[in-house]
Design a protein around this motif. Structure first.
Motif, mmCIF file in Angstrom:
data_model
loop_
_atom_site.group_PDB
_atom_site.id
_atom_site.type_symbol
_atom_site.label_atom_id
_atom_site.label_comp_id
_atom_site.label_asym_id
_atom_site.label_seq_id
_atom_site.Cartn_x
_atom_site.Cartn_y
_atom_site.Cartn_z
ATOM 1 N N PHE A 148 -38.899 9.204 -34.016
ATOM 2 C CA PHE A 148 -38.317 8.141 -35.091
ATOM 3 C C PHE A 148 -36.891 8.626 -35.243
ATOM 4 C CE2 PHE A 148 -42.171 6.590 -36.987
ATOM 5 C CZ PHE A 148 -41.752 5.104 -36.689
ATOM 6 N N ASN A 149 -36.466 9.953 -35.081
ATOM 7 C CA ASN A 149 -34.845 10.213 -35.177
ATOM 8 C C ASN A 149 -34.252 9.755 -33.846
ATOM 9 O OD1 ASN A 149 -34.845 11.148 -37.939
ATOM 10 N ND2 ASN A 149 -35.599 13.138 -37.343
ATOM 11 N N LEU B 250 -38.540 12.433 -41.460
ATOM 12 C CA LEU B 250 -39.441 14.017 -41.450
ATOM 13 C C LEU B 250 -41.002 13.477 -41.041
ATOM 14 C CD1 LEU B 250 -38.303 15.996 -44.602
ATOM 15 C CD2 LEU B 250 -37.175 16.319 -42.137
ATOM 16 N N ILE B 251 -41.498 14.408 -40.242
ATOM 17 C CA ILE B 251 -42.972 14.123 -39.837
ATOM 18 C C ILE B 251 -43.841 14.256 -41.458
ATOM 19 C CG2 ILE B 251 -42.906 15.037 -37.597
ATOM 20 C CD1 ILE B 251 -44.513 17.622 -38.654
ATOM 21 N N GLY C 126 -38.184 15.218 -34.482
ATOM 22 C CA GLY C 126 -37.382 16.253 -34.339
ATOM 23 C C GLY C 126 -35.870 15.779 -34.353
ATOM 24 N N PHE C 127 -34.940 16.839 -34.299
ATOM 25 C CA PHE C 127 -33.752 16.568 -34.443
ATOM 26 C C PHE C 127 -32.971 17.342 -33.378
ATOM 27 C CE2 PHE C 127 -34.790 16.335 -38.884
ATOM 28 C CZ PHE C 127 -34.178 15.387 -39.410
ATOM 29 N N LYS C 128 -33.652 17.795 -32.357
ATOM 30 C CA LYS C 128 -32.998 18.412 -31.124
ATOM 31 C C LYS C 128 -32.730 17.207 -30.003
ATOM 32 C CE LYS C 128 -34.607 23.082 -31.733
ATOM 33 N NZ LYS C 128 -35.250 24.193 -31.285
ATOM 34 N N ASP D 79 -36.453 9.770 -24.975
ATOM 35 C CA ASP D 79 -36.989 8.519 -24.784
ATOM 36 C C ASP D 79 -37.830 8.541 -26.510
ATOM 37 O OD1 ASP D 79 -36.629 7.588 -22.350
ATOM 38 O OD2 ASP D 79 -38.089 9.142 -21.823
ATOM 39 N N VAL D 80 -37.702 7.203 -27.108
ATOM 40 C CA VAL D 80 -38.416 6.837 -28.268
ATOM 41 C C VAL D 80 -39.928 7.165 -28.162
ATOM 42 C CG1 VAL D 80 -38.878 5.325 -30.248
ATOM 43 C CG2 VAL D 80 -36.837 5.416 -29.161
#
Length: 447
Positions: free
Chosen positions: A271-272, A303-304, A383-385, A389-390
């Motif tokens: 999602f991010n 966030l998850i 995740g933020f890394k 792909d979505v």
């Protein structure tokens, strides 16, 4: 039941709860040959599917199940929660649970509780008869109280959790073998303390069921190569539960429940990455790796599992969305999430729930502004890394579901109809003849 006489001196009713994390009711209901003991228990007592909570994530579910209240009161919303007024996150542990646990009510009434392997209970409480913490505990030496319990567990090679990394291998043989070893040790410990017969509430959780479902559930649902191994594992689960039921004295009511359902996983949804591609999430530099790297231009982050936060002015450190724009920005995001489709053309969201509809209580200050309850097949990541792909595919082939959790009670007078996770705690208290204020719970007794 009634294999041996009761050792305790009083005659108040007692309850033995056995959690089977992540086991969907349909699995039991559709395979009586795999679950002859639970099928017999359902026939003798009451059984049915129940709803989980929003979000259906174990770290949020077990505090809700063991308190009977929603995350707005427990203060735990998922595996990772956000500090108030900060982008810093933490992993909730037992002391982060702000609501009163079921066993605390029992012990406050002068009765004894044995609590074994319940997730989100580390460090172990010292006001109960005995406790070994479950999921997220660092090891038996620090997770067990009192010393007698710790020594017994260590002497018998007790295992808090399966080695989930083995499930990432294409060949699942080592993972399945490890799952059986963990299950065996859990059963041996449960049997030992059931036979102590010195408790009023026994509360133990089999967590390995969730682990097996994460890596083998699609094999079960879609006739995969590991389907037989899946069924063999669950035959053993049923055999152990049947044996434990036989060992319970006549004054004990047995309850079996899961914290959420399960279904096959087709796509992970990052999602991010989706928010970034849609222009909703921006980072201060290209080397972002965590939540704190987002910029003031960000409108929302995730966030998850499927929790969304508006980057609100005066609430987030780099909040760029003005307060008077909150409702319109949130409504826009909600609509976009409701319209999002996967590669197969199927809607990702079954529904998108606002914080006002999902959470209420004294600890709703870190509640997500929106939570996505996904359709079956979509596992929600955040995740933020960065992920190119979505939609992607990971090592897991099974995922949690909001619907189709399990509840069985060895009492034909219990009503399991339109029930949910919040009903379990007041039901157990009712079965224990424990007086309580029904207004303190989000659920109600089914007894």
């Amino acid at each position: 039941m009634g294999l041996f006489d009761r050792l305790k001196g009083d005659d108040a009713p007692r309850v033995a709860f056995f959690g089977i994390d992540g086991v969907p009711f349909s699995l039991i209901d559709e395979h009586p040959d795999v679950f002859p003991n639970l099928t017999e228990m359902a026939s003798d007592g009451s059984a049915g599917p129940i709803d989980s909570i929003v979000p259906p994530e174990s770290s949020a579910c077990w505090p809700a199940l063991t308190t009977g209240v929603n995350p707005g009161q427990t203060g735990v919303y998922g595996f990772q929660d956000r500090e108030v007024g900060s982008y810093d996150t933490y992993v909730p542990m037992g002391r982060d649970v702000q609501a009163t646990r079921l066993w605390d009510r029992v012990t406050d009434d002068g009765r004894d509780a044995t609590v074994l392997n319940v997730p989100v209970t580390f460090p172990p409480q010292r006001n109960v008869q005995r406790m070994v913490s479950g999921f997220l505990s660092p090891g038996v030496d620090k997770a067990a109280y009192p010393d007698e319990l710790r020594d017994h567990l260590q002497d018998n090679d007790y295992r808090i959790d399966v080695n989930a990394k083995l499930g990432h291998d294409d060949d699942k043989s080592d993972f399945v073998e490890d799952a059986h070893k963990t299950l065996d040790k859990r059963y041996e410990t449960f049997k030992h303390y059931v036979e102590q017969d010195d408790w009023d509430l026994f509360f133990g959780v089999f967590m390995t069921t969730d682990r097996v479902n994460h890596f083998l559930f699609k094999d079960y649902e879609r006739d995969g190569e590991n389907q037989e191994a899946f069924f063999e594992f669950y035959k053993q689960v049923d055999a152990y539960l049947g044996d434990l039921r036989d060992r319970l004295p006549d004054d004990v009511t047995m309850v079996v429940a899961s914290d959420h359902g399960f279904t096959s996983l087709d796509y992970e949804v990052h999602f991010n990455e989706w928010l970034q591609q849609e222009g909703w999430l921006d980072y201060e530099d290209d080397d972002h790796s965590e939540l704190g790297d987002i910029s003031e231009d960000t409108k929302a982050y995730s966030l998850i599992p499927g929790r969304f936060y508006i980057n609100l002015e005066d609430r987030e450190p780099n909040g760029g969305v003005p307060r008077d724009m909150y409702e319109s920005v949130r409504a826009d995001l909600k609509q976009r999430l409701e319209e999002l489709e996967g590669p197969d053309g199927k809607k990702v969201a079954d529904r998108v729930v606002t914080k006002e509809d999902a959470f209420r209580g004294d600890h709703d200050d870190i509640a997500p502004d929106l939570t996505v309850v996904p359709n079956h097949g979509f596992d929600l990541k955040a995740g933020f890394k960065g992920s190119e792909d979505v939609f992607g595919v990971g090592p897991r082939n099974g995922m949690h579901s909001f619907d189709n959790a399990t509840l069985l009670v060895d009492d034909p007078d219990v009503r399991i109809d339109d029930a949910d996770l919040y009903d379990i705690a007041p039901t157990i208290l009712d079965l224990l003849d424990h007086d309580f204020d029904r207004a303190q719970f989000d659920g109600s007794s089914l007894a």
